[in-house]
Design a protein around this motif. Structure first.
Motif, short mmCIF file in Angstrom:
data_model
loop_
_atom_site.label_atom_id
_atom_site.label_comp_id
_atom_site.label_asym_id
_atom_site.label_seq_id
_atom_site.Cartn_x
_atom_site.Cartn_y
_atom_site.Cartn_z
N GLU A 174 15.99 60.07 7.50
CA GLU A 174 17.11 60.95 7.10
C GLU A 174 18.38 60.22 7.48
O GLU A 174 18.68 60.09 8.67
N GLU A 181 22.32 59.86 8.04
CA GLU A 181 23.37 60.83 8.36
C GLU A 181 24.63 60.12 8.83
O GLU A 181 24.56 59.08 9.48
N ASP A 206 17.86 59.99 11.47
CA ASP A 206 17.17 61.04 12.21
C ASP A 206 15.71 60.98 11.75
O ASP A 206 15.35 61.61 10.76
N LYS A 219 11.13 65.76 16.23
CA LYS A 219 12.49 65.29 15.98
C LYS A 219 13.07 64.50 17.14
O LYS A 219 14.07 63.81 16.97
#
Ligand code: ZN
Length: 203
Positions: free
Chosen positions: A54, A56, A85, A106
């Motif tokens: 991901e 970001e 991430d 996460k």
């Protein structure tokens, strides 16, 4: 230092994961042990068969603050960059289904990649920056910060209601659509406008 991440901050990504659009920013934390050390690759952990990237926009906090008013948010950061991430999507889906916290999916070791930093003085408009991620030379995520549901200054104000921001803390501002799986041997390259900010190998 701590890493504060925002979930569901781009409408197109909310749609692709079939999530609900939140009323307020969704926040979660990563510990400092999740950071990938400089010049190290990302290692796929053995507990997941579905690790997603991901990309970001990330912000580095330069001043301590709590209950920061939105109009003063800009005084609390000087550097921006790009981060990944990494998310064990298979594990996260199980945890979400059971109503449990996401941390294992996460915040695991290596789940946080941070690029080199760019001084904000080099940026014309923080709320209109193009950024993209290439996976093995194919563009997989391509977006603009104008598409954030909550802009950087709103996020800083909101986050600081709950968490005192300290010098060196990093904020991950959420990912646009196009998230997908990484495999051993992949190479991830991130661009802010046309500037290459990082190159990361997957092992
Ligand atoms: Zn994210």
């Amino acid at each position: 230092m701590k890493i504060i991440c925002v979930g569901r901050n781009y409408a197109d990504h909310i749609k692709e994961l079939e999530n609900q659009r939140p009323e307020n920013p969704v926040l979660f934390l990563k510990p400092d042990s999740s950071l990938i050390l400089k010049n190290r690759p990302f290692f796929i952990p053995e507990f997941s068969d579905e690790i997603h990237y991901e990309i970001e926009l990330i912000i580095k906090i330069s001043r301590i603050g709590k209950h920061i008013q939105r109009k003063f948010s800009h005084k609390y950061y000087n550097f921006i960059g790009l981060g990944i991430d990494f998310t064990a999507r298979d594990l996260q889906s199980q945890l979400k289904k059971s109503g449990l916290p996401w941390e294992k999916s996460k915040a695991f070791d290596g789940s946080c990649f941070v690029s080199d930093w760019i001084n904000l003085s080099e940026i014309e408009d923080l709320n209109n920056i193009n950024f993209r991620l290439e996976l093995n030379k194919n563009v997989v995520q391509n977006s603009n910060t104008s598409l954030m549901l909550w802009k950087v200054d709103e996020l800083i104000s909101y986050i600081s209601k709950y968490f005192t921001l300290k010098i060196g803390d990093i904020i991950f501002t959420g990912t646009p659509s196009g998230v997908g799986k990484v495999s051993v041997g992949d190479e991830l390259v991130g661009y802010l406008e046309e500037k290459k900010l990082f190159n990361l190998k997957v092992k």
